[in-house]
Motif scaffolding. Sequence first.
Motif, PDB file in Angstrom:
ATOM      1  N   THR A 104       0.838  -1.199   0.000  1.00 50.89           N
ATOM      2  CA  THR A 104       0.000   0.000   0.000  1.00 50.89           C
ATOM      3  C   THR A 104       0.876   1.253   0.000  1.00 50.89           C
ATOM      4  O   THR A 104       1.942   1.270   0.617  1.00 50.89           O
ATOM      5  CB  THR A 104      -0.933   0.022   1.234  1.00 50.89           C
ATOM      6  N   ARG A 112       0.906   6.099   4.351  1.00 48.16           N
ATOM      7  CA  ARG A 112       1.839   6.250   5.479  1.00 48.16           C
ATOM      8  C   ARG A 112       1.111   5.916   6.778  1.00 48.16           C
ATOM      9  O   ARG A 112      -0.020   6.352   7.005  1.00 48.16           O
ATOM     10  CB  ARG A 112       2.365   7.677   5.511  1.00 48.16           C
ATOM     11  N   ILE A 113       1.795   5.172   7.656  1.00 51.62           N
ATOM     12  CA  ILE A 113       1.247   4.822   8.965  1.00 51.62           C
ATOM     13  C   ILE A 113       2.068   5.515  10.047  1.00 51.62           C
ATOM     14  O   ILE A 113       3.294   5.463  10.033  1.00 51.62           O
ATOM     15  CB  ILE A 113       1.243   3.304   9.176  1.00 51.62           C
ATOM     16  N   TYR A 140      -3.616   5.843   9.330  1.00 53.07           N
ATOM     17  CA  TYR A 140      -3.186   5.602   7.946  1.00 53.07           C
ATOM     18  C   TYR A 140      -3.563   6.812   7.103  1.00 53.07           C
ATOM     19  O   TYR A 140      -4.736   7.208   7.060  1.00 53.07           O
ATOM     20  CB  TYR A 140      -3.840   4.353   7.373  1.00 53.07           C
ATOM     21  N   ALA A 173      -6.126   1.465   3.049  1.00 50.35           N
ATOM     22  CA  ALA A 173      -6.015   1.683   4.492  1.00 50.35           C
ATOM     23  C   ALA A 173      -6.206   0.379   5.259  1.00 50.35           C
ATOM     24  O   ALA A 173      -5.492   0.091   6.229  1.00 50.35           O
ATOM     25  CB  ALA A 173      -7.032   2.726   4.943  1.00 50.35           C
ATOM     26  N   GLY A 184      -3.066  -1.772   4.707  1.00 49.24           N
ATOM     27  CA  GLY A 184      -1.907  -1.188   5.358  1.00 49.24           C
ATOM     28  C   GLY A 184      -1.920  -1.347   6.860  1.00 49.24           C
ATOM     29  O   GLY A 184      -0.897  -1.688   7.477  1.00 49.24           O
ATOM     30  N   LEU A 185      -3.067  -1.127   7.474  1.00 49.92           N
ATOM     31  CA  LEU A 185      -3.168  -1.247   8.929  1.00 49.92           C
ATOM     32  C   LEU A 185      -3.013  -2.689   9.384  1.00 49.92           C
ATOM     33  O   LEU A 185      -2.313  -2.975  10.363  1.00 49.92           O
ATOM     34  CB  LEU A 185      -4.492  -0.665   9.408  1.00 49.92           C
TER      35      LEU A 185
END
Length: 439
Positions: free
Chosen positions: A182, A185-186, A241, A280, A283-284
Amino acid sequence: MIDLARDHHDTPLDPASSDAVAAAGLRLHRVEDADLAQTSAWLEAEARGFLDSERNDAQRRAHFDSNAYYRKLGVYDDEAPHPETPVATFASWVAQLTVPGDVALPACAISSVTVAPTHRRRGLLRELMTGELRAAAAVGIPVAALTVTESSIYGRFGFGPAAHAASWTINARRAGWAGPETPGRIDFVSRERGREVVESLHERIRRFSPGEIDMPGGHWDRFFGTRPDAENAEKTRVLQYRSAAGEVDGLVLYRVTVNEHDYADSSLEVSSLLAATDAAYAGLWRFLLSMDLVGTVRAHELSVDEPLWWMIADRRAARIEVRDHHYVRILDVPAALQARRYEASGSLLLHVADPLGFAEGRWLLTVDADGRGHVAACTGDAPTDAVAVRLGVAELSAAYLGGVSLATLARAGRVESSDADAAARVLSTLTPPRLSFWY
């Protein structure tokens, strides 16, 4: 919506219920929203009913400040040692329930249903529930809904399990990742920062998720630990995210329990994961499953059809338990069935049995090619192409959001139909319903 919520909150107590409670030597009373002492005593009874500890001053004040919109009822025993504390409690409010087709429908959300062990088997639950369902129907609320601690109680009142919830326990080291990369950015953010953006994020998500409701007042502050009565709030961590365009598309709240015998094999529990986009979501989850020192990840109130199942490399690393969660009860058949959208056209002649009378009758549901339904009471002959379906209101309510097929209910002996498969196609949905929290 505001008028309906106010009308429901202020509607008088049901006379039949008040009389029945009085005949048992007790008193039915609506708690005054502006009376801290009354509200605190009611809260104490609710806590006792759910086997919880006594509330402290901060908890009483926080409940008083955040839940004035509740319609709070209590049954009181004036001969009890503490007559100010009710022996039964009941709360409700008007929520917005998402139904298939990305439509929000007013619902009477019910919570805080308790009866003291000292006053069981006196019909108090029956009188509270039936009286408040009559009150909701009288002001024009088409459905009622609740989450349950016991699954065997509410079927007698016409509620059906409309959205199930899955609990996952994942061996993070074994699971592996087979999902997409993904671009977002986290970052870790403070609980206060997460609280600032969560409401708009949840609104983006729940409008497209059948079974969800708008978050009740005070719940977000409880989840984030940003209200005065929060306990162990410092244990909650928040991840955010952001998309490549800078939009906050996801949040996750979690807590870690340290394994004192093996620090590198600690457990992470997801309190809430909200993702408005597929990126999102992926990614999370990838981040959670790859965190250092975490051997087990647990999450609850997930969908029964989570994409995560197809994102982990070893599916046997996950244990999944499914249980009933969000119950729905149709009060107004035409209003409820006309509000949602349908995936297939067709005509159903619904013979609905309802012991409380709200949904009783023969109803002709006709769905056009655009997925819009029209419902009319059928007193004469039905069209020859209409599929006959005979069922109870609990079964109709369970199938309403698409969480169970009418064909499945027919095979279980809960529905009779001239063509259960055809009937199931009309009520089926592409997205299984879910509710991501308790209320």
